[in-house]
Design a protein around this motif. Structure first.
Motif, PDB file in Angstrom:
ATOM      1  N   GLN A 127       7.054   9.675  -9.287  1.00 49.06           N
ATOM      2  CA  GLN A 127       7.472   8.755  -9.663  1.00 49.06           C
ATOM      3  C   GLN A 127       7.771   8.985 -11.117  1.00 49.06           C
ATOM      4  OE1 GLN A 127       5.062   5.307  -8.568  1.00 49.06           O
ATOM      5  NE2 GLN A 127       7.073   4.238  -7.156  1.00 49.06           N
ATOM      6  N   GLU A 128       6.834   9.425 -11.788  1.00 46.53           N
ATOM      7  CA  GLU A 128       6.378   9.969 -12.976  1.00 46.53           C
ATOM      8  C   GLU A 128       7.947  10.262 -13.656  1.00 46.53           C
ATOM      9  OE1 GLU A 128       4.042  10.118 -16.967  1.00 46.53           O
ATOM     10  OE2 GLU A 128       3.432  10.860 -15.178  1.00 46.53           O
TER      11      GLU A 128
ATOM     12  N   ASP B 158       0.614  -1.182  -0.058  1.00 43.29           N
ATOM     13  CA  ASP B 158      -0.296  -0.148   0.042  1.00 43.29           C
ATOM     14  C   ASP B 158       0.922   1.524  -0.011  1.00 43.29           C
ATOM     15  OD1 ASP B 158      -2.673  -1.564   0.104  1.00 43.29           O
ATOM     16  OD2 ASP B 158      -2.199  -1.396   2.348  1.00 43.29           O
ATOM     17  N   LEU B 159       0.291   2.450  -0.201  1.00 40.79           N
ATOM     18  CA  LEU B 159       1.099   3.424  -0.156  1.00 40.79           C
ATOM     19  C   LEU B 159       0.288   4.082   0.603  1.00 40.79           C
ATOM     20  CD1 LEU B 159       2.729   5.574  -2.029  1.00 40.79           C
ATOM     21  CD2 LEU B 159       1.129   6.574  -3.143  1.00 40.79           C
TER      22      LEU B 159
ATOM     23  N   ASP C 261      -3.163   5.107   5.329  1.00 44.68           N
ATOM     24  CA  ASP C 261      -2.979   5.098   3.182  1.00 44.68           C
ATOM     25  C   ASP C 261      -3.242   6.637   3.637  1.00 44.68           C
ATOM     26  OD1 ASP C 261      -3.666   3.009   3.910  1.00 44.68           O
ATOM     27  OD2 ASP C 261      -5.858   2.883   4.098  1.00 44.68           O
ATOM     28  N   ALA C 262      -2.347   6.808   2.331  1.00 38.77           N
ATOM     29  CA  ALA C 262      -2.384   8.119   1.316  1.00 38.77           C
ATOM     30  C   ALA C 262      -3.232   8.838   1.346  1.00 38.77           C
ATOM     31  CB  ALA C 262      -1.265   8.542   0.465  1.00 38.77           C
TER      32      ALA C 262
ATOM     33  N   ASP D 258      -1.886  11.748  -5.900  1.00 37.44           N
ATOM     34  CA  ASP D 258      -1.465  12.814  -6.949  1.00 37.44           C
ATOM     35  C   ASP D 258      -0.014  12.727  -6.919  1.00 37.44           C
ATOM     36  OD1 ASP D 258      -4.224  12.048  -7.730  1.00 37.44           O
ATOM     37  OD2 ASP D 258      -5.313  13.420  -7.061  1.00 37.44           O
ATOM     38  N   GLU D 259       0.459  13.459  -6.316  1.00 34.61           N
ATOM     39  CA  GLU D 259       1.906  14.263  -5.947  1.00 34.61           C
ATOM     40  C   GLU D 259       2.980  12.591  -6.442  1.00 34.61           C
ATOM     41  OE1 GLU D 259       4.139  16.776  -3.228  1.00 34.61           O
ATOM     42  OE2 GLU D 259       3.272  16.264  -2.592  1.00 34.61           O
TER      43      GLU D 259
END
Length: 305
Positions: free
Chosen positions: A156-157, A120-121, A143-144, A150-151
């Motif tokens: 990460q992208e 999990d994030l 949990d995020a 989104d951030e």
């Protein structure tokens, strides 16, 4: 009155506020965060320093390291976190993430996803204002939230593009409510905020390139190589001994000293190497600029090995 022992825990609000004043400079603070990433086996680290949509200062650090589970995240957010197994790490007392960050901001947010399938994030927030208000070492964790998801996805992208490969795990550190970044050494605000920000960016690049030069120099096989980017520019390493500059530059002194650790009685080795570098007037053009041989950079450099 009978003698007795009583516990005197520090007042959380006053302590958290006081820890902001340890005297961190921006470059070393960023190095503390980068060291956390290296300790988590990150191979690519991206630092962003700029302004957000409200023209407020923004600092983030994201890596493709192992990430953390909830237990690890709680430990990381604690003042005096557990001692690391790696003795070479910059971190020694478990303060760095919190004190390096809150020296410049009032809120530290960490979002992380552990390496492995179906992880999990999660995120945690260390908010000075909330600690002062409640006078308790309390953080928000779980949990995020959607905005954090989104951030993390956006960062990460971008990291994947820099790393030339996507990794689903890692850690994002975000400074919120940044109130002490754009200050001069005298404590006054820069007359030009953009110029002040550029000064801080330069400080970070110089310090990171110096502290982690063994990691950044692909010719140095003493450590695993990593890539560090600041505002998407690759950080260039700077070796204070300039061994990469010329084969003629070699240590003029080599000694191995025995160092006794008084508390444990253990004995360790300390290797001493001394260099005499060319005078700056003997250098011309790019050589002097690139290798920065000058009086201000001479001195003693200590390494943990």
């Amino acid at each position: 009155m009978a003698r007795r022992k009583i516990k005197l825990p520090p007042a959380p609000g006053r302590t958290a506020s006081a820890l902001r004043g340890l005297g961190y400079e921006f470059g070393p603070a960023i190095c503390d965060l980068v060291d956390n990433s290296i300790a988590a086996n990150a191979k690519v680290i991206s630092v962003k320093i700029g302004f957000d949509s409200d023209n407020s200062p923004l600092v983030t650090v994201i890596d493709n390291g192992d990430g953390m589970n909830e237990e690890g995240l709680i430990n990381a957010m604690k003042i005096g976190s557990d001692e690391r197994e790696d003795p070479n790490s910059l971190g020694k007392f478990g303060f760095g993430l919190k004190t390096a960050s809150t020296a410049f901001c009032r809120e530290l947010e960490v979002t992380t996803k552990q390496k492995g399938r179906q992880k999990d994030l999660i995120s945690a927030t260390y908010d000075i204002d909330e600690i002062v208000k409640k006078d308790d070492w309390e953080i928000d964790i779980g949990d995020a939230k959607r905005a954090q998801e989104d951030e993390f996805a956006d960062q990460q992208e971008n990291l994947g593009l820099l790393a030339e490969e996507k990794t689903p795990h890692g850690t994002l550190i975000s400074w919120k409510k940044v109130d002490r970044l754009l200050l001069t050494r005298k404590g006054t605000e820069y007359s030009s905020l953009s110029a002040g920000l550029n000064t801080k960016i330069d400080e970070a690049k110089e310090q990171v390139g110096k502290v982690f030069h063994r990691f950044l120099n692909t010719k140095d096989n003493r450590t695993d190589n990593i890539k560090i980017f600041i505002n998407e520019d690759p950080v260039q390493f700077w070796d204070p001994f300039c061994e990469d500059f010329s084969k003629e530059i070699k240590p003029t002194v080599k000694k191995t000293l025995d160092v006794l650790e008084l508390e444990s009685g253990n004995s360790h080795e300390a290797k001493l190497r001394g260099f005499i570098l060319p005078l700056d007037k003997e250098l011309e053009g790019w050589e002097k600029g690139v290798h920065e041989i000058s009086l201000k950079n001479q001195g003693i450099y200590a390494y943990r090995e």
